[in-house]
Design a protein around this motif. Structure first.
Motif, PDB file in Angstrom:
ATOM      1  N   GLU A  54       0.720  -1.219   0.028  1.00 51.08           N
ATOM      2  CA  GLU A  54       0.049   0.242  -0.074  1.00 51.08           C
ATOM      3  C   GLU A  54       0.875   1.297   0.149  1.00 51.08           C
ATOM      4  O   GLU A  54       0.248   2.163  -0.291  1.00 51.08           O
ATOM      5  N   LEU A  55       2.071   1.210   0.475  1.00 45.84           N
ATOM      6  CA  LEU A  55       2.832   2.484   0.373  1.00 45.84           C
ATOM      7  C   LEU A  55       3.692   2.636  -0.906  1.00 45.84           C
ATOM      8  O   LEU A  55       3.892   1.793  -1.720  1.00 45.84           O
ATOM      9  N   PRO A  56       3.827   3.837  -1.172  1.00 47.48           N
ATOM     10  CA  PRO A  56       4.787   4.101  -2.380  1.00 47.48           C
ATOM     11  C   PRO A  56       6.183   3.510  -2.233  1.00 47.48           C
ATOM     12  O   PRO A  56       6.615   3.075  -1.143  1.00 47.48           O
ATOM     13  N   GLU A  57       6.755   3.113  -3.476  1.00 51.10           N
ATOM     14  CA  GLU A  57       7.852   2.194  -3.459  1.00 51.10           C
ATOM     15  C   GLU A  57       9.133   2.652  -2.521  1.00 51.10           C
ATOM     16  O   GLU A  57       9.816   1.848  -2.013  1.00 51.10           O
ATOM     17  N   ARG A  58       9.067   3.878  -2.450  1.00 54.05           N
ATOM     18  CA  ARG A  58      10.366   4.688  -1.726  1.00 54.05           C
ATOM     19  C   ARG A  58       9.725   5.900  -0.952  1.00 54.05           C
ATOM     20  O   ARG A  58       9.162   6.870  -1.396  1.00 54.05           O
ATOM     21  N   CYS A  59       9.692   5.653   0.191  1.00 54.96           N
ATOM     22  CA  CYS A  59       8.860   6.526   0.957  1.00 54.96           C
ATOM     23  C   CYS A  59       9.336   6.474   2.505  1.00 54.96           C
ATOM     24  O   CYS A  59       9.856   5.552   3.048  1.00 54.96           O
ATOM     25  N   VAL A  60       8.971   7.610   3.301  1.00 56.02           N
ATOM     26  CA  VAL A  60       9.180   7.732   4.791  1.00 56.02           C
ATOM     27  C   VAL A  60       7.858   8.328   5.370  1.00 56.02           C
ATOM     28  O   VAL A  60       7.550   9.653   4.865  1.00 56.02           O
ATOM     29  N   VAL A  61       7.111   7.789   6.089  1.00 49.46           N
ATOM     30  CA  VAL A  61       5.791   8.093   6.419  1.00 49.46           C
ATOM     31  C   VAL A  61       5.647   7.996   7.928  1.00 49.46           C
ATOM     32  O   VAL A  61       6.162   6.930   8.596  1.00 49.46           O
ATOM     33  N   ASP A  62       5.321   9.083   8.706  1.00 45.64           N
ATOM     34  CA  ASP A  62       5.278   9.222  10.016  1.00 45.64           C
ATOM     35  C   ASP A  62       3.691   8.839  10.454  1.00 45.64           C
ATOM     36  O   ASP A  62       2.565   9.337   9.749  1.00 45.64           O
ATOM     37  N   GLY A  63       3.407   8.145  11.494  1.00 41.65           N
ATOM     38  CA  GLY A  63       2.251   7.616  11.981  1.00 41.65           C
ATOM     39  C   GLY A  63       1.992   7.076  13.246  1.00 41.65           C
ATOM     40  O   GLY A  63       2.980   7.123  14.074  1.00 41.65           O
ATOM     41  N   GLU A  64       0.907   6.464  13.379  1.00 37.54           N
ATOM     42  CA  GLU A  64       0.614   5.717  14.485  1.00 37.54           C
ATOM     43  C   GLU A  64       0.132   4.308  14.436  1.00 37.54           C
ATOM     44  O   GLU A  64      -0.756   4.101  13.303  1.00 37.54           O
ATOM     45  N   ILE A  65       0.669   3.118  15.089  1.00 35.00           N
ATOM     46  CA  ILE A  65       0.011   2.156  15.212  1.00 35.00           C
ATOM     47  C   ILE A  65      -1.057   1.820  15.931  1.00 35.00           C
ATOM     48  O   ILE A  65      -0.674   2.204  17.336  1.00 35.00           O
ATOM     49  N   VAL A  66      -2.283   1.390  15.809  1.00 35.92           N
ATOM     50  CA  VAL A  66      -3.417   1.191  16.747  1.00 35.92           C
ATOM     51  C   VAL A  66      -3.791  -0.347  16.558  1.00 35.92           C
ATOM     52  O   VAL A  66      -3.635  -0.907  15.450  1.00 35.92           O
ATOM     53  N   ILE A  67      -4.505  -0.741  17.517  1.00 43.25           N
ATOM     54  CA  ILE A  67      -5.477  -1.867  17.326  1.00 43.25           C
ATOM     55  C   ILE A  67      -6.876  -1.246  17.506  1.00 43.25           C
ATOM     56  O   ILE A  67      -7.316  -0.830  18.646  1.00 43.25           O
ATOM     57  N   ALA A  68      -7.757  -1.653  16.699  1.00 44.81           N
ATOM     58  CA  ALA A  68      -9.086  -0.874  16.716  1.00 44.81           C
ATOM     59  C   ALA A  68     -10.166  -2.326  17.038  1.00 44.81           C
ATOM     60  O   ALA A  68      -9.982  -3.086  16.411  1.00 44.81           O
ATOM     61  N   THR A  69     -10.821  -1.808  17.858  1.00 44.76           N
ATOM     62  CA  THR A  69     -12.026  -2.838  18.007  1.00 44.76           C
ATOM     63  C   THR A  69     -13.308  -2.419  18.157  1.00 44.76           C
ATOM     64  O   THR A  69     -13.349  -1.176  18.148  1.00 44.76           O
ATOM     65  N   ALA A  70     -14.387  -3.213  18.484  1.00 46.30           N
ATOM     66  CA  ALA A  70     -15.823  -2.532  18.451  1.00 46.30           C
ATOM     67  C   ALA A  70     -15.806  -1.509  19.578  1.00 46.30           C
ATOM     68  O   ALA A  70     -16.754  -0.748  19.639  1.00 46.30           O
ATOM     69  N   GLY A  71     -15.155  -1.750  20.824  1.00 42.90           N
ATOM     70  CA  GLY A  71     -15.322  -0.888  21.868  1.00 42.90           C
ATOM     71  C   GLY A  71     -14.366   0.158  21.845  1.00 42.90           C
ATOM     72  O   GLY A  71     -14.318   1.312  22.635  1.00 42.90           O
ATOM     73  N   GLY A  72     -13.320   0.472  20.589  1.00 45.54           N
ATOM     74  CA  GLY A  72     -12.814   1.788  20.368  1.00 45.54           C
ATOM     75  C   GLY A  72     -11.127   1.175  20.381  1.00 45.54           C
ATOM     76  O   GLY A  72     -10.936  -0.115  19.940  1.00 45.54           O
ATOM     77  N   LEU A  73     -10.417   1.826  20.626  1.00 46.81           N
ATOM     78  CA  LEU A  73      -8.931   1.661  20.462  1.00 46.81           C
ATOM     79  C   LEU A  73      -8.592   0.843  21.768  1.00 46.81           C
ATOM     80  O   LEU A  73      -8.825   1.183  22.832  1.00 46.81           O
TER      81      LEU A  73
END
Length: 353
Positions: A63-82
């Motif tokens: 899903e990411l471009p072939e060469r890139c650096v991306v800043d973000g957050e890893i999360v686990i999402a459930t029916a009750g929220g994060l």
């Protein structure tokens, strides 16, 4: 090239005008590097986390471009929220367990900044440009890769601040539109929820400096069954005060026999199995001693906290004042503010997996 320290935010009491606003996600901050078939997931402290999230590494290749650096957050999402506790469980030394958890509790990645694309370093460009490039580069990305919502409307940001907590989010982040990306610098702004609660002090841990100073106080609240459940700790005291507290609390020191947190005698009494047991270790630091000295649960303290995760404070609380006017039995969960419920999929469609 990794490692890159993420750009940070400083806390402010209100949402400032004239910025770009995003929900504040409650997960693991991560800078993701892709160079062809190579993927590296860097943590906030610049350590590699790639091995703990094989499902995300595969998704980044797709899903990411072939060469890139991306800043973000890893999360686990459930029916009750994060679910931050489920996210913590993903940091495990055994490959077999990592692979099992990748199937049982798959993670998602929320992208919110683009540091590089192809041969182009974007860190010196204004955020408004980086955001536009991020939307273009990841516009067709599929779950579990997402781009965080953003708005220039401060009134909508205030609405997000009020509503999104019910899905487990942490507040709002404000980013200056002209700001460059400055690793390890607090040049963004974060606005988080703060509340107070009266809690029972039921134990302490000594400070690393020696056995005559308090490191942290263990806090409890009474649940519907009348059981004192462990909800978190406070520990930010000046050294002189740590030593004074140690002396003050000695008359309350007791043994585990009859104490509500006698984990060895009654393991099922721990609140959801997540309270600190005597001698229990930490998955973050295998050498860390989580044993504690039990106290008779007689003293009440008012603490400041941000929000709850399940039946515990998500982050360490902050001391406000002692409450000699409150009885321990009056310190119940009923005093806590309950956020309105909000569906994660209404924030980022397809986030729940």
């Amino acid at each position: 090239m990794p490692p890159v320290a993420p750009m940070l935010a400083k806390a402010v009491p209100t949402i400032p005008p004239g910025a770009s606003y995003e929900p504040k996600w409650d997960g693991f901050r991560s800078v993701v590097f892709r160079d062809g078939d190579e993927i590296e997931i860097g943590s906030r402290n610049e350590k590699a986390m790639t091995r703990y999230f094989p499902e995300l590494a595969r998704a980044f290749l797709a899903e990411l471009p072939e060469r890139c650096v991306v800043d973000g957050e890893i999360v686990i999402a459930t029916a009750g929220g994060l679910d931050f506790e489920a996210l913590q469980q993903r940091i495990h030394p055994a490959v077999s367990r990592v692979n099992m958890l990748a199937e049982a509790t798959p993670a998602s990645f929320i992208a919110f900044d683009l540091l590089a694309l192809g041969d182009e370093d974007l860190t010196g460009r204004p955020f408004a440009e980086r955001r536009a490039r991020l939307e273009e580069a990841l516009g067709s990305a599929r779950p579990p890769v997402h781009v965080t919502p953003a708005t220039l409307d401060v009134d909508l940001a205030r609405q997000w601040f009020a509503e999104f907590e019910g899905a487990g989010l942490d507040g709002v982040v404000a980013k200056p539109l002209a700001g460059t990306y400055q690793p390890d610098k607090r040049v963004m702004f974060k606005i988080k929820h703060t509340r107070t609660a009266d809690c029972v002090v039921a134990g302490y841990r000594v400070h690393k400096s020696g056995p005559d100073a308090i490191g942290s106080l263990l806090l409890g609240l009474y649940n519907d069954q009348g059981t004192l459940a462990s909800v978190g700790v406070i520990g930010a005291f000046p050294m002189a005060r740590r030593k004074e507290l140690f002396t003050e609390l000695q008359p309350l020191v007791t043994d585990f026999e009859g104490h509500p947190w006698n984990w060895a005698a009654s393991p099922e009494a721990s609140a959801g199995g997540r309270t600190p047991r005597s001698g229990e270790g930490s998955r973050w630091n295998a050498g860390k001693d989580l044993s504690f000295t039990p106290l008779r649960p007689e003293r009440v303290v008012e603490v400041r906290y941000e929000h709850m995760e399940g039946d515990r404070f998500r982050h360490m609380g902050q001391f406000v004042r002692w409450r000699p006017d409150r009885t321990p039995e009056s310190c119940t969960y009923e005093q806590l503010e309950v956020p309105i419920s909000f569906d994660l999929d209404d924030i980022v469609p397809g986030l729940r997996r």
